[in-house]
Design an enzyme around this catalytic site. Structure first.
Site, PDB file in Angstrom:
ATOM      1  N   HIS A   1      -2.162  -3.311   0.646  1.00 39.12           N
ATOM      2  CA  HIS A   1      -2.773  -2.399  -0.324  1.00 39.12           C
ATOM      3  C   HIS A   1      -1.814  -1.252  -0.612  1.00 39.12           C
ATOM      4  O   HIS A   1      -1.203  -0.698   0.316  1.00 39.12           O
ATOM      5  CB  HIS A   1      -4.148  -1.905   0.131  1.00 39.12           C
TER       6      HIS A   1
ATOM      7  N   ASP B   1      -2.857   1.497  -2.331  1.00 37.56           N
ATOM      8  CA  ASP B   1      -3.575   2.772  -2.394  1.00 37.56           C
ATOM      9  C   ASP B   1      -3.571   3.459  -1.030  1.00 37.56           C
ATOM     10  O   ASP B   1      -3.418   2.809   0.014  1.00 37.56           O
ATOM     11  CB  ASP B   1      -5.023   2.566  -2.891  1.00 37.56           C
TER      12      ASP B   1
ATOM     13  N   GLU C   1      -8.316  -0.933  -1.507  1.00 36.16           N
ATOM     14  CA  GLU C   1      -8.703  -1.276  -0.137  1.00 36.16           C
ATOM     15  C   GLU C   1      -9.343  -0.073   0.524  1.00 36.16           C
ATOM     16  O   GLU C   1     -10.305  -0.206   1.259  1.00 36.16           O
ATOM     17  CB  GLU C   1      -7.479  -1.730   0.662  1.00 36.16           C
TER      18      GLU C   1
ATOM     19  N   GLU D   1      -1.789  -4.381   7.836  1.00 30.83           N
ATOM     20  CA  GLU D   1      -2.535  -3.194   8.297  1.00 30.83           C
ATOM     21  C   GLU D   1      -1.945  -2.677   9.613  1.00 30.83           C
ATOM     22  O   GLU D   1      -1.461  -3.460  10.430  1.00 30.83           O
ATOM     23  CB  GLU D   1      -4.018  -3.542   8.514  1.00 30.83           C
TER      24      GLU D   1
ATOM     25  N   HIS E   1      -4.872   8.044   8.169  1.00 32.05           N
ATOM     26  CA  HIS E   1      -5.933   8.840   7.518  1.00 32.05           C
ATOM     27  C   HIS E   1      -5.934  10.304   7.958  1.00 32.05           C
ATOM     28  O   HIS E   1      -6.794  11.078   7.551  1.00 32.05           O
ATOM     29  CB  HIS E   1      -7.334   8.230   7.717  1.00 32.05           C
TER      30      HIS E   1
HETATM   31 ZN   LIG Z   1      -4.965   0.234   5.384  1.00 35.53          ZN
END
Ligand SMILES: [Zn+2]
Length: 376
Positions: A67, A69, A134, A163, A349
């Site tokens: 992904h 994004d 995602e 990931e 994150h």
């Molecule tokens: Zn991810």
């Protein structure tokens, strides 16, 4: 080698692709891969960008899934660097998406270029599947490509999702599945009244207490070789008006199941509703199913990934199914062998998301080794 990977990553970090805005990342990746003979197909749905790149026409078909994004940066003043300018400080490389997962994509790109330079007529097909949806709703990305029968045409044998799965050292953890996720909001109705006259009211907090106890102590399943037992967790409870003399009229309880392949959405809903119905309370419940579990039981691709990791990083990876949901749940519907493996996930994150140049080099070498094992 190091500089080349870092340059690719720096270019990707510069393109602010906050979900679901790809902001040119996929075009950048396409241009790079087209120079190695890949053919591109684009699919736009509701502002979400998806790109499929393909090289080869033979079996086996290996998919690289990623992904483009990223999640928002949060409070920018808390970052020690500009989150959209790659910066190396104290042996760490900072930037939003460095670990989740532009870093892995940069490694896949570099590894692919190197592999093709040495194996121009490789045996099989390599496909890149990229989405910018995602981290957000995940509706118009891989899920849509599966629902519209777009990915099925490629007859993918195995796929690797980049990931960030590693914990303490690159290669220490890979995933061959993920748990499902089911949330609910339970509202139990009582009868509001003066706290000094409890006989004239019905306290919903007291009604909720034995029900919560039962829901927590229920054994939903025992898990299996790959999954922990299904877990029930309460995330929020709210009732009352902030004063001391009113019995509240209702209580709201929000909860979530992370569930194994030993149960399913329907069974969990039935189990909860049976408990609620037997307690004779007046309730409503709102369900939200956000992801089915998946599990790869076939061993062939898993073993190739393990041996590639072992030979490059000299580490034996743990195979787990924990963590949040991923696009693996959609890929597993059209592909028998889905493995997730990428960089360290401790900073994803967060502010100051980072990776290291050493990890980027190791990951590139592992991805290249996987390419050789499957397509070489
Ligand atoms: Zn991810």
């Amino acid at each position: 080698m190091k500089e080349k990977i870092i340059n690719i990553l720096a270019d990707l970090i510069k393109l602010k692709s906050i979900t679901p805005n790809d902001n040119g990342c996929q075009e950048y990746i396409s241009n790079y891969l087209k120079s190695y003979g890949f053919e591109e197909k684009k699919f736009e749905f509701n502002g979400v960008s998806n790109t499929i790149l393909k090289r080869g026409n033979k079996k086996p078909v290996l998919g690289f899934v990623g992904h483009t994004d990223v999640v928002p940066i949060g409070d920018e003043s808390q970052w020690s660097t500009n989150p959209f300018i790659l910066e190396e400080k104290n042996n760490k490389i900072f930037g939003r998406g460095t670990a989740d997962m532009k870093g892995s994509i940069a490694c896949m790109m570099y590894a692919t270029g190197e592999f093709i330079a040495q194996n121009n007529n490789f045996d099989g097909t390599l496909i890149y599947i990229l989405t910018s949806d995602e981290e957000g709703a995940a509706i118009d990305g891989i899920q849509r490509l599966v629902n519209e029968n777009i990915l099925q045409k490629y007859d993918i044998d195995c796929c690797l999702i980049g990931e960030p799965t590693s914990k303490d050292n690159i290669g220490d953890t890979i995933k061959n599945g993920r748990r499902g996720s089911l949330s609910g909001e339970l509202i139990i109705e009582g009868l509001q009244g003066h706290i000094a006259y409890p006989k004239n009211s019905l306290n919903p907090i007291h009604l909720a207490s034995p029900v919560i106890h039962q829901l927590i102590n229920e054994k939903y399943d025992k898990g299996n070789d790959y999954f922990l037992p299904t877990s029930f967790q309460i995330s929020n409870i709210h009732s009352g008006y902030g004063v001391e003399n009113i019995i509240p009229g209702k209580i709201s309880i929000k909860f979530n199941f992370r569930y194994s392949t030993e149960t399913n959405e329907k069974e969990l809903i039935t189990r909860v509703e049976n408990i609620l119905n037997s307690s004779k309370i007046n309730y409503t419940i709102d369900w939200k199913h956000s992801g089915e579990p998946y599990l790869t039981t076939k061993k062939e691709f898993l073993e190739k990934c393990q041996s590639a990791i072992n030979s490059v990083a000299d580490i034996k990876p743990n195979i787990t199914t924990d963590g949040g949901t991923s696009d693996g749940r959609f890929m597993a519907k059209i592909c028998d062998e889905v493995i997730e493996f990428g960089l360290l996930n401790h900073s994803i994150h967060k502010v100051d998301e980072h990776t290291t140049s050493d990890d980027l080099v190791i990951l590139s070498n592992i991805y290249k080794k996987i390419l050789s094992e499957v397509l070489g």
